[in-house]
Design an enzyme around this catalytic site. Structure first.
Site, PDB file in Angstrom:
ATOM      1  CE  LYS A  21      -4.324  -1.593   2.056  1.00 17.33           C
ATOM      2  NZ  LYS A  21      -5.328  -1.354   3.095  1.00 17.33           N
ATOM      3  CG  ASP A  26      -8.706   0.857   3.169  1.00 17.91           C
ATOM      4  OD1 ASP A  26      -9.576   0.074   2.732  1.00 17.91           O
ATOM      5  OD2 ASP A  26      -7.501   0.557   3.267  1.00 17.91           O
ATOM      6  CB  ALA A  51      -0.911   3.799  15.630  1.00 20.62           C
TER       7      ALA A  51
HETATM    8  P1  NAP Z   1      -1.297  -2.607  10.390  1.00 16.70           P
HETATM    9  O1  NAP Z   1      -0.876  -1.450   9.567  1.00 16.70           O
HETATM   10  O2  NAP Z   1      -0.422  -3.796  10.477  1.00 16.70           O
HETATM   11  O3  NAP Z   1      -1.558  -2.045  11.907  1.00 16.70           O
HETATM   12  C1  NAP Z   1      -1.930  -2.891  12.934  1.00 16.70           C
HETATM   13  C2  NAP Z   1      -2.177  -2.087  14.227  1.00 16.70           C
HETATM   14  O4  NAP Z   1      -2.740  -2.981  15.180  1.00 16.70           O
HETATM   15  C3  NAP Z   1      -0.921  -1.497  14.865  1.00 16.70           C
HETATM   16  O5  NAP Z   1      -1.258  -0.282  15.483  1.00 16.70           O
HETATM   17  C4  NAP Z   1      -0.550  -2.544  15.914  1.00 16.70           C
HETATM   18  O6  NAP Z   1       0.079  -2.000  17.059  1.00 16.70           O
HETATM   19  C5  NAP Z   1      -1.906  -3.035  16.344  1.00 16.70           C
HETATM   20  N1  NAP Z   1      -1.882  -4.412  16.822  1.00 16.70           N
HETATM   21  C6  NAP Z   1      -1.589  -5.528  16.091  1.00 16.70           C
HETATM   22  N2  NAP Z   1      -1.692  -6.629  16.865  1.00 16.70           N
HETATM   23  C7  NAP Z   1      -2.038  -6.185  18.111  1.00 16.70           C
HETATM   24  C8  NAP Z   1      -2.288  -6.856  19.344  1.00 16.70           C
HETATM   25  N3  NAP Z   1      -2.198  -8.184  19.473  1.00 16.70           N
HETATM   26  N4  NAP Z   1      -2.608  -6.093  20.416  1.00 16.70           N
HETATM   27  C9  NAP Z   1      -2.696  -4.732  20.325  1.00 16.70           C
HETATM   28  N5  NAP Z   1      -2.480  -4.056  19.184  1.00 16.70           N
HETATM   29  C10 NAP Z   1      -2.154  -4.771  18.079  1.00 16.70           C
HETATM   30  O7  NAP Z   1      -2.723  -3.150   9.921  1.00 16.70           O
HETATM   31  P2  NAP Z   1      -3.905  -2.342   9.185  1.00 16.70           P
HETATM   32  O8  NAP Z   1      -3.691  -2.379   7.715  1.00 16.70           O
HETATM   33  O9  NAP Z   1      -4.100  -1.042   9.864  1.00 16.70           O
HETATM   34  O10 NAP Z   1      -5.155  -3.325   9.471  1.00 16.70           O
HETATM   35  C11 NAP Z   1      -5.594  -3.549  10.787  1.00 16.70           C
HETATM   36  C12 NAP Z   1      -6.874  -4.390  10.778  1.00 16.70           C
HETATM   37  O11 NAP Z   1      -7.896  -3.706  10.080  1.00 16.70           O
HETATM   38  C13 NAP Z   1      -6.738  -5.759  10.098  1.00 16.70           C
HETATM   39  O12 NAP Z   1      -7.441  -6.691  10.873  1.00 16.70           O
HETATM   40  C14 NAP Z   1      -7.442  -5.574   8.750  1.00 16.70           C
HETATM   41  O13 NAP Z   1      -8.028  -6.776   8.280  1.00 16.70           O
HETATM   42  C15 NAP Z   1      -8.517  -4.572   9.134  1.00 16.70           C
HETATM   43  N6  NAP Z   1      -8.952  -3.747   7.987  1.00 16.70           N
HETATM   44  C16 NAP Z   1     -10.283  -3.735   7.692  1.00 16.70           C
HETATM   45  C17 NAP Z   1     -10.736  -2.973   6.634  1.00 16.70           C
HETATM   46  C18 NAP Z   1     -12.208  -2.968   6.300  1.00 16.70           C
HETATM   47  O14 NAP Z   1     -12.540  -2.578   5.164  1.00 16.70           O
HETATM   48  N7  NAP Z   1     -13.094  -3.334   7.207  1.00 16.70           N
HETATM   49  C19 NAP Z   1      -9.841  -2.195   5.881  1.00 16.70           C
HETATM   50  C20 NAP Z   1      -8.479  -2.207   6.232  1.00 16.70           C
HETATM   51  C21 NAP Z   1      -8.051  -2.991   7.305  1.00 16.70           C
HETATM   52  P3  NAP Z   1       1.693  -1.778  17.161  1.00 16.70           P
HETATM   53  O15 NAP Z   1       1.935  -0.404  16.605  1.00 16.70           O
HETATM   54  O16 NAP Z   1       1.965  -1.880  18.585  1.00 16.70           O
HETATM   55  O17 NAP Z   1       2.319  -2.880  16.327  1.00 16.70           O
END
Ligand code: NAP
Length: 273
Positions: A69, A105, A129
């Site tokens: 991305k 998104d 974040a």
């Molecule tokens: P990302 O960039 O990898 O960010 C993940 C975030 O979650 C980081 O802030 C991370 O914290 C935190 N995190 C991960 N595991 C954790 C845990 N066990 N406990 C506490 N915090 C945790 O991922 P992303 O792209 O933002 O996506 C995040 C989620 O959103 C995914 O599940 C994805 O499937 C979903 N999503 C949904 C949509 C939709 O259309 N509904 C769209 C996009 C994403 P740290 O900074 O501490 O690592």
């Protein structure tokens, strides 16, 4: 539908993409809209090669997912202003302007929220974040929402809060924020670890709105807990469908049949539950 010499090709690029529900969603929409088009999943680490292939073969549009991305941005001919600000592209349009990047998104989250509530002027706690939190944070800020970020790692949370010019709190202190809206953007609660919830029960108050962007399962543990506390809840499927509907509009200029899309994705999610 008959695939012939006029069939337009679209797809999703990522690594991995085996879990993606975008092919089901978009092929359903193409078919429901009577378009001669197909949408495939391309699993590759080579995003540069993918873009060259798009141009050479005339692939009309591409969804972009993890881990490409941000890396895709410098490789595109142009990038929409909001996607630039967010620092992530999840949609590419290939037309006379070359390869142009967008972020749907942010739009998807906004539509999911605005279908249920008026957001201007409210106080919102974003948990997480990462890329999704960033996309949601920037568009919410543009809509006059008062934000606060809570995150597991301080450095990432503080960096996003600085970009959004809003406060940061460590996860353990989220209860100190008097938020009217909570948006959960981490993978906590996602299948197969769907028994987990990142928000303690006592933080959830009945006048709150709680949105979880995880959509597998559709009803996460957080949403169940929030509903039992009397909160209004919004599931992640709404955001997923609306971001896909916006991709469809960018690619075809047509409004997407959102109900048909929702039913198709729900069917797959319920089958895998
Ligand atoms: P990302 O960039 O990898 O960010 C993940 C975030 O979650 C980081 O802030 C991370 O914290 C935190 N995190 C991960 N595991 C954790 C845990 N066990 N406990 C506490 N915090 C945790 O991922 P992303 O792209 O933002 O996506 C995040 C989620 O959103 C995914 O599940 C994805 O499937 C979903 N999503 C949904 C949509 C939709 O259309 N509904 C769209 C996009 C994403 P740290 O900074 O501490 O690592």
């Amino acid at each position: 539908m008959i695939i012939d010499q006029h069939t337009a090709l679209y797809g999703v690029v990522g690594y991995p993409v085996g879990h993606s529900l975008s092919p089901v969603m978009h092929n359903t929409v193409f078919s429901a809209s009577g378009l001669n088009a197909v949408y495939l999943a391309f699993e590759t680490k080579d995003i540069g090669g993918c873009l060259e292939g798009m141009k050479a073969l005339g692939i009309r549009g591409m969804s972009v997912t993890i881990p490409h991305k941000s890396a895709v941005i410098p490789l595109l001919d142009d990038v929409d202003d909001l996607a630039k600000k967010i620092g992530a592209v999840n949609t590419i349009v290939n037309d006379d302007n070359g390869l142009v990047g967008y972020n749907t998104d942010a739009f998807g989250a906004l539509r999911a929220l605005e279908d249920k509530i008026e957001i201007s002027g409210i106080t919102c706690l974003i948990i997480g974040a990462g890329g999704a939190a960033r996309a949601i944070g920037f568009i919410m800020k543009e809509r006059g929402v008062h934000l606060c970020i809570a995150n597991r790692s301080d450095h990432k949370g503080e960096a996003l809060a600085r970009s959004l010019k809003c406060p940061f709190v460590p996860l353990k202190d989220m209860g100190e924020i008097h938020a009217e809206l909570i948006i959960q953007t981490t993978p906590v609660g996602m299948y197969p670890r769907d028994g987990h919830c990142i928000v303690p029960k006592e933080v959830l108050k009945k006048e709150m709105v709680v949105m979880d962007i995880v959509y597998n399962p559709i009803e996460t543990k957080l949403l169940t807990l929030a509903r039992t506390q009397g909160c209004l809840t919004i599931d992640g499927l709404q955001m997923f469908i609306h971001q896909g509907a916006e991709q469809f509009r960018l690619w075809t200029g047509l409004e997407a049949p959102v109900t048909t899309m929702t039913k198709a994705v729900e069917k797959v999610l319920k089958k895998s539950a």
